[in-house]
Design a protein around this motif. Sequence first.
Motif, PDB file in Angstrom:
ATOM      1  N   VAL A  78       0.840  -1.201   0.000  1.00  0.00           N
ATOM      2  CA  VAL A  78       0.000   0.000   0.000  1.00  0.00           C
ATOM      3  C   VAL A  78       0.876   1.253   0.000  1.00  0.00           C
ATOM      4  CG1 VAL A  78      -1.843   1.244   1.178  1.00  0.00           C
ATOM      5  CG2 VAL A  78      -1.762  -1.266   1.277  1.00  0.00           C
ATOM      6  N   ARG A  79       0.576   2.163  -0.906  1.00  0.00           N
ATOM      7  CA  ARG A  79       1.316   3.418  -1.042  1.00  0.00           C
ATOM      8  C   ARG A  79       0.722   4.488  -0.138  1.00  0.00           C
ATOM      9  NH1 ARG A  79       1.122   8.127  -4.417  1.00  0.00           N
ATOM     10  NH2 ARG A  79       3.198   8.788  -5.158  1.00  0.00           N
ATOM     11  N   HIS A  80       1.597   5.250   0.548  1.00  0.00           N
ATOM     12  CA  HIS A  80       1.163   6.357   1.403  1.00  0.00           C
ATOM     13  C   HIS A  80       1.915   7.616   1.003  1.00  0.00           C
ATOM     14  CE1 HIS A  80      -0.634   3.359   4.105  1.00  0.00           C
ATOM     15  NE2 HIS A  80       0.527   2.712   4.038  1.00  0.00           N
ATOM     16  N   GLU A  81       1.235   8.743   1.051  1.00  0.00           N
ATOM     17  CA  GLU A  81       1.879  10.040   0.838  1.00  0.00           C
ATOM     18  C   GLU A  81       1.943  10.780   2.162  1.00  0.00           C
ATOM     19  OE1 GLU A  81      -0.062  12.251  -2.200  1.00  0.00           O
ATOM     20  OE2 GLU A  81       0.561  10.895  -3.817  1.00  0.00           O
ATOM     21  N   VAL A  82       3.148  11.211   2.548  1.00  0.00           N
ATOM     22  CA  VAL A  82       3.326  11.903   3.822  1.00  0.00           C
ATOM     23  C   VAL A  82       4.178  13.146   3.598  1.00  0.00           C
ATOM     24  CG1 VAL A  82       3.121   9.793   5.187  1.00  0.00           C
ATOM     25  CG2 VAL A  82       5.383  10.526   4.400  1.00  0.00           C
ATOM     26  N   SER A  83       4.115  14.059   4.526  1.00  0.00           N
ATOM     27  CA  SER A  83       4.976  15.248   4.456  1.00  0.00           C
ATOM     28  C   SER A  83       6.374  14.875   4.936  1.00  0.00           C
ATOM     29  CB  SER A  83       4.412  16.359   5.335  1.00  0.00           C
ATOM     30  OG  SER A  83       4.501  15.988   6.713  1.00  0.00           O
ATOM     31  N   LEU A 104      16.066  14.880   0.755  1.00  0.00           N
ATOM     32  CA  LEU A 104      14.962  15.119  -0.172  1.00  0.00           C
ATOM     33  C   LEU A 104      14.479  16.559  -0.074  1.00  0.00           C
ATOM     34  CD1 LEU A 104      12.871  11.860   0.503  1.00  0.00           C
ATOM     35  CD2 LEU A 104      14.427  12.289  -1.421  1.00  0.00           C
ATOM     36  N   GLU A 105      13.905  17.039  -1.160  1.00  0.00           N
ATOM     37  CA  GLU A 105      13.325  18.372  -1.140  1.00  0.00           C
ATOM     38  C   GLU A 105      12.034  18.357  -0.318  1.00  0.00           C
ATOM     39  OE1 GLU A 105      12.721  19.681  -5.105  1.00  0.00           O
ATOM     40  OE2 GLU A 105      14.860  19.643  -5.642  1.00  0.00           O
ATOM     41  N   ASP A 106      11.658  19.509   0.189  1.00  0.00           N
ATOM     42  CA  ASP A 106      10.403  19.609   0.922  1.00  0.00           C
ATOM     43  C   ASP A 106       9.236  19.299  -0.009  1.00  0.00           C
ATOM     44  OD1 ASP A 106      11.783  20.336   3.176  1.00  0.00           O
ATOM     45  OD2 ASP A 106      11.535  22.487   2.849  1.00  0.00           O
ATOM     46  N   GLY A 107       8.228  18.662   0.553  1.00  0.00           N
ATOM     47  CA  GLY A 107       7.072  18.290  -0.261  1.00  0.00           C
ATOM     48  C   GLY A 107       6.599  16.898   0.098  1.00  0.00           C
TER      49      GLY A 107
END
Length: 312
Positions: A78-83, A104-107
């Motif tokens: 399962v893919r998750h997007e987090v800050s 990593l860059e912010d985002g």
Amino acid sequence: MSDFLNDKDLNTLNHSCAHVLAQAVKHLYPQAKFWVGPVVEEGFYYDIDLGDQTISDDDLPKIEKEMKKICKDGKRIVRHEVSKEEALEEFKDDEYKLDLINGLEDGTITTYSQGDFTDLCRGPHVETVKLCKNFKLIKHSGAYWKGDKNNKVLQRIYGVCFPTKEELEAHLQLLEEAKERDHRRLGKELGIFMFADIVGKGLPMWLPNGFTVRRLLSDYIMNKELELGYEHVMTPSLGNVKLYKKSGHWAHYKDDMFPAMELDDEAYVLRPMNCPHHMVMYKSTLHSYRDLPVRIAEIANDFRFEASGALT
């Protein structure tokens, strides 16, 4: 051999299997921390910090057994997007993941979960770990963190994964055949070359059989070059550092050259390639366009300062 890097589906499958490997290692070694697990030409690997423990050949079957259990369980990936802030909090106890996240860059940052295991990753991945069941762990080694010899040595485990059992078995058969052609084994068995620590690691010594092969190859190459209009030259194995600064090698290749030696207030270095010497040789006389092309050739020794892992 299969094209793991350029075959999109095979690449995705092997990267997902690297996550299965990491999950199995985490089950067996709860203290484990993970650096990176990329797909490479021979399949995949994962670099792991096991603290004071090291992986042996006897450990690979145990890890494989745990990987098979994970695949059989069939959890979805399962893919998750987090800050970035959420990622730093989630992996706060793993300095390796923190190093990656801070780079990593912010985002938005993505992680992937399968059951009780979550890993930092760009993806993509297959839908379920069940698709990773046709795998084999091939070997293990040590690897410096970030490839820097001043850093800690991590445990690197290599493996391969295929969509079907038949494809895996065919690949393993190719690997067995490749072992039979391994130059390190043949070199010893056929008396071609040898190494000795007292001479220096990675410095080959050609035995009589090997030198015969080398001489025949050199003669063949030189005769071919003569047929094509080349003239042969010989240049020193040393070069002044000024030469390599002028050629551009010093600025771009210095880390792969042996350290400079101070001789009579001049700095010299073992040459990593022949071309700067040949450029000086060409420049020593004037040439008309009628002289071109100028063809010179040399059977020469070059010296590259390579990490021990690159030699083996």
